[in-house]
Write an enzyme that holds these catalytic residues in place. Structure first.
Site, PDB file in Angstrom:
ATOM      1  N   SER A  64      -3.250   5.424  -8.190  1.00 56.79           N
ATOM      2  CA  SER A  64      -4.568   4.911  -7.817  1.00 56.79           C
ATOM      3  C   SER A  64      -4.579   4.501  -6.352  1.00 56.79           C
ATOM      4  O   SER A  64      -3.621   3.884  -5.875  1.00 56.79           O
ATOM      5  CB  SER A  64      -4.902   3.650  -8.644  1.00 56.79           C
ATOM      6  OG  SER A  64      -4.740   3.859 -10.020  1.00 56.79           O
TER       7      SER A  64
ATOM      8  N   GLU B  59       0.084  11.488  -5.558  1.00 58.83           N
ATOM      9  CA  GLU B  59      -0.257  10.499  -4.518  1.00 58.83           C
ATOM     10  C   GLU B  59      -0.530  11.182  -3.187  1.00 58.83           C
ATOM     11  O   GLU B  59      -1.437  10.802  -2.443  1.00 58.83           O
ATOM     12  CB  GLU B  59       0.895   9.500  -4.344  1.00 58.83           C
ATOM     13  CG  GLU B  59       1.111   8.593  -5.534  1.00 58.83           C
ATOM     14  CD  GLU B  59       2.185   7.551  -5.275  1.00 58.83           C
ATOM     15  OE1 GLU B  59       2.376   7.134  -4.122  1.00 58.83           O
ATOM     16  OE2 GLU B  59       2.850   7.146  -6.245  1.00 58.83           O
TER      17      GLU B  59
ATOM     18  N   HIS C  75      -1.033   2.833  -5.417  1.00 58.85           N
ATOM     19  CA  HIS C  75      -0.193   2.225  -6.446  1.00 58.85           C
ATOM     20  C   HIS C  75       0.140   3.281  -7.493  1.00 58.85           C
ATOM     21  O   HIS C  75      -0.743   4.022  -7.930  1.00 58.85           O
ATOM     22  CB  HIS C  75      -0.925   1.045  -7.085  1.00 58.85           C
ATOM     23  CG  HIS C  75      -0.092   0.343  -8.105  1.00 58.85           C
ATOM     24  ND1 HIS C  75       0.938  -0.516  -7.767  1.00 58.85           N
ATOM     25  CD2 HIS C  75      -0.100   0.395  -9.457  1.00 58.85           C
ATOM     26  CE1 HIS C  75       1.519  -0.952  -8.865  1.00 58.85           C
ATOM     27  NE2 HIS C  75       0.906  -0.424  -9.914  1.00 58.85           N
TER      28      HIS C  75
ATOM     29  N   ARG D 175       6.425 -16.891   4.130  1.00 63.41           N
ATOM     30  CA  ARG D 175       5.508 -15.761   4.007  1.00 63.41           C
ATOM     31  C   ARG D 175       4.353 -15.860   5.007  1.00 63.41           C
ATOM     32  O   ARG D 175       3.939 -14.877   5.611  1.00 63.41           O
ATOM     33  CB  ARG D 175       4.956 -15.717   2.570  1.00 63.41           C
ATOM     34  CG  ARG D 175       4.233 -14.436   2.226  1.00 63.41           C
ATOM     35  CD  ARG D 175       3.658 -14.495   0.819  1.00 63.41           C
ATOM     36  NE  ARG D 175       4.660 -14.636  -0.214  1.00 63.41           N
ATOM     37  CZ  ARG D 175       5.417 -13.642  -0.678  1.00 63.41           C
ATOM     38  NH1 ARG D 175       5.304 -12.441  -0.171  1.00 63.41           N
ATOM     39  NH2 ARG D 175       6.292 -13.853  -1.635  1.00 63.41           N
TER      40      ARG D 175
ATOM     41  N   ASP E 218      -2.519  -5.558  -6.496  1.00 62.82           N
ATOM     42  CA  ASP E 218      -2.879  -4.301  -7.166  1.00 62.82           C
ATOM     43  C   ASP E 218      -4.180  -4.432  -7.963  1.00 62.82           C
ATOM     44  O   ASP E 218      -4.391  -3.700  -8.935  1.00 62.82           O
ATOM     45  CB  ASP E 218      -1.743  -3.826  -8.107  1.00 62.82           C
ATOM     46  CG  ASP E 218      -0.428  -3.656  -7.365  1.00 62.82           C
ATOM     47  OD1 ASP E 218      -0.458  -3.253  -6.196  1.00 62.82           O
ATOM     48  OD2 ASP E 218       0.629  -3.941  -7.969  1.00 62.82           O
TER      49      ASP E 218
ATOM     50  N   GLY F 257       8.539   6.637   2.849  1.00 59.34           N
ATOM     51  CA  GLY F 257       7.444   7.123   3.679  1.00 59.34           C
ATOM     52  C   GLY F 257       6.961   8.520   3.349  1.00 59.34           C
ATOM     53  O   GLY F 257       6.445   9.227   4.220  1.00 59.34           O
TER      54      GLY F 257
ATOM     55  N   THR G 211      -7.409  -6.454  -2.093  1.00 63.33           N
ATOM     56  CA  THR G 211      -7.991  -7.800  -2.167  1.00 63.33           C
ATOM     57  C   THR G 211      -6.844  -8.772  -2.411  1.00 63.33           C
ATOM     58  O   THR G 211      -5.685  -8.372  -2.448  1.00 63.33           O
ATOM     59  CB  THR G 211      -9.013  -7.907  -3.311  1.00 63.33           C
ATOM     60  OG1 THR G 211      -8.327  -7.632  -4.535  1.00 63.33           O
ATOM     61  CG2 THR G 211     -10.161  -6.928  -3.132  1.00 63.33           C
TER      62      THR G 211
ATOM     63  N   ASN H  64      -4.494   0.578  -0.313  1.00 65.59           N
ATOM     64  CA  ASN H  64      -3.140   0.647  -0.870  1.00 65.59           C
ATOM     65  C   ASN H  64      -3.108   1.787  -1.877  1.00 65.59           C
ATOM     66  O   ASN H  64      -4.139   2.149  -2.462  1.00 65.59           O
ATOM     67  CB  ASN H  64      -2.784  -0.663  -1.568  1.00 65.59           C
ATOM     68  CG  ASN H  64      -1.369  -0.660  -2.110  1.00 65.59           C
ATOM     69  OD1 ASN H  64      -0.433  -0.192  -1.450  1.00 65.59           O
ATOM     70  ND2 ASN H  64      -1.182  -1.156  -3.329  1.00 65.59           N
TER      71      ASN H  64
ATOM     72  N   ASN I 115       4.383   9.149   1.473  1.00 65.61           N
ATOM     73  CA  ASN I 115       2.925   9.104   1.636  1.00 65.61           C
ATOM     74  C   ASN I 115       2.546   9.132   3.113  1.00 65.61           C
ATOM     75  O   ASN I 115       1.568   9.781   3.494  1.00 65.61           O
ATOM     76  CB  ASN I 115       2.356   7.860   0.949  1.00 65.61           C
ATOM     77  CG  ASN I 115       2.168   8.066  -0.539  1.00 65.61           C
ATOM     78  OD1 ASN I 115       1.267   8.793  -0.961  1.00 65.61           O
ATOM     79  ND2 ASN I 115       3.032   7.455  -1.332  1.00 65.61           N
TER      80      ASN I 115
HETATM   81  C1  GRF Z   1       4.690   5.111  -3.942  1.00 64.80           C
HETATM   82  O1  GRF Z   1       4.944   5.397  -5.288  1.00 64.80           O
HETATM   83  C2  GRF Z   1       3.514   4.193  -3.799  1.00 64.80           C
HETATM   84  O2  GRF Z   1       2.534   4.394  -4.770  1.00 64.80           O
HETATM   85  C3  GRF Z   1       4.134   2.840  -3.973  1.00 64.80           C
HETATM   86  O3  GRF Z   1       5.383   2.925  -3.345  1.00 64.80           O
HETATM   87  C4  GRF Z   1       5.809   4.283  -3.328  1.00 64.80           C
HETATM   88  C5  GRF Z   1       6.034   4.631  -1.893  1.00 64.80           C
HETATM   89  O4  GRF Z   1       6.598   5.890  -1.724  1.00 64.80           O
HETATM   90  N1  GRF Z   1       3.259   1.815  -3.452  1.00 64.80           N
HETATM   91  P1  GRF Z   1       6.767   6.495  -0.266  1.00 64.80           P
HETATM   92  O5  GRF Z   1       7.503   5.459   0.561  1.00 64.80           O
HETATM   93  O6  GRF Z   1       5.406   6.777   0.278  1.00 64.80           O
HETATM   94  O7  GRF Z   1       7.583   7.717  -0.461  1.00 64.80           O
END
Ligand code: GRF
Length: 220
Positions: A139, A177, A112, A68, A148, A15, A144, A110, A17
């Site tokens: 990115s 990011e 990535h 799923r 990715d 977490g 969609t 998202n 981000n």
């Molecule tokens: C990040 O590298 C993100 O791009 C990818 O998963 C990772 C998540 O990191 N989708 P965090 O949980 O936000 O630290």
């Protein structure tokens, strides 16, 4: 002043981000409100970031669902009860089905860890190192049905240096990011960013290529 954008953030792991988004909101650099953080992983460390910021959390453990589709349906139901304007995938490590992605088309982002379309899927840092390329990055894209594969909004580039390990490179990408995700969400919150006819529109113009974020290079 208009109301802050209502967002729901989905996580599975650390977490960082999510934390960057929380801080951007706290610093009034992002006119948004996180209605809830939802994790499929009961032990996701990122849940602590939400709790520390006083944000409601929910765990929807994919392991208790028969398939799923059942998990996707439960997740969609939980999200829709919160009536968000944007769903933010931030290290959410479950593949989402096409009914789910269609339901949130144009209102789910998202991040990535690669310069898409290069290196979709997992282990992007290792694959970038093995490819012996000199540049890597991250990115932000609209989600969609293609994993990715949705239209890319913004990218941040970082160099790959001679003695890089996966860990060092991953941290350099993560730092980038944390700049581009709050920024893209901010554009959406300000009504500047949208998905139109399957393409990214920013400030009323279709983006011919993703925005290239000029990341200040910081150690490591
Ligand atoms: C990040 O590298 C993100 O791009 C990818 O998963 C990772 C998540 O990191 N989708 P965090 O949980 O936000 O630290």
């Amino acid at each position: 002043m208009s109301e802050p954008l209502r967002i729901v953030v989905l996580i599975s792991g650390n977490g960082s981000n999510l934390q960057a988004i929380i801080e951007a909101i706290q610093q009034q650099a992002l006119p948004a409100r996180i209605c809830a953080v939802i994790s499929n992983n009961p032990n996701a460390p990122g849940l602590e970031h939400a709790r520390a910021a006083g944000i409601p959390t929910q765990v929807i453990d994919h392991k208790i669902f028969p398939d799923r589709a059942a998990f996707d349906a439960a997740l969609q139901n939980a999200i829709d009860l919160l009536t968000p304007q944007l769903v933010v995938l931030a290290g959410f490590m479950r593949i989402l089905g096409s009914a789910f992605t269609a339901h949130y088309e144009g209102r789910m982002l998202n991040i990535h860890p690669s310069l898409l379309p290069a290196f979709t899927g997992l282990n992007t840092h290792q694959r970038a190192l093995e490819a012996r390329i000199t540049e890597h990055g991250a990115s932000v894209h609209f989600v969609t049905r293609e994993l990715d594969g949705g239209p890319v909004i913004i990218q941040a580039r970082v160099p790959i240096l001679d003695n890089d390990t996966i860990k060092i490179l991953a941290q350099r990408v993560l730092n980038a990011e944390h700049c581009i995700y709050p920024l893209a969400i901010r554009w959406f919150a300000e009504g500047r960013l949208r998905l139109t006819q399957g393409k990214v529109m920013l400030d009323g113009l279709f983006l011919p290529t993703p925005v290239n974020y000029q990341h200040e290079l910081s150690a490591p």
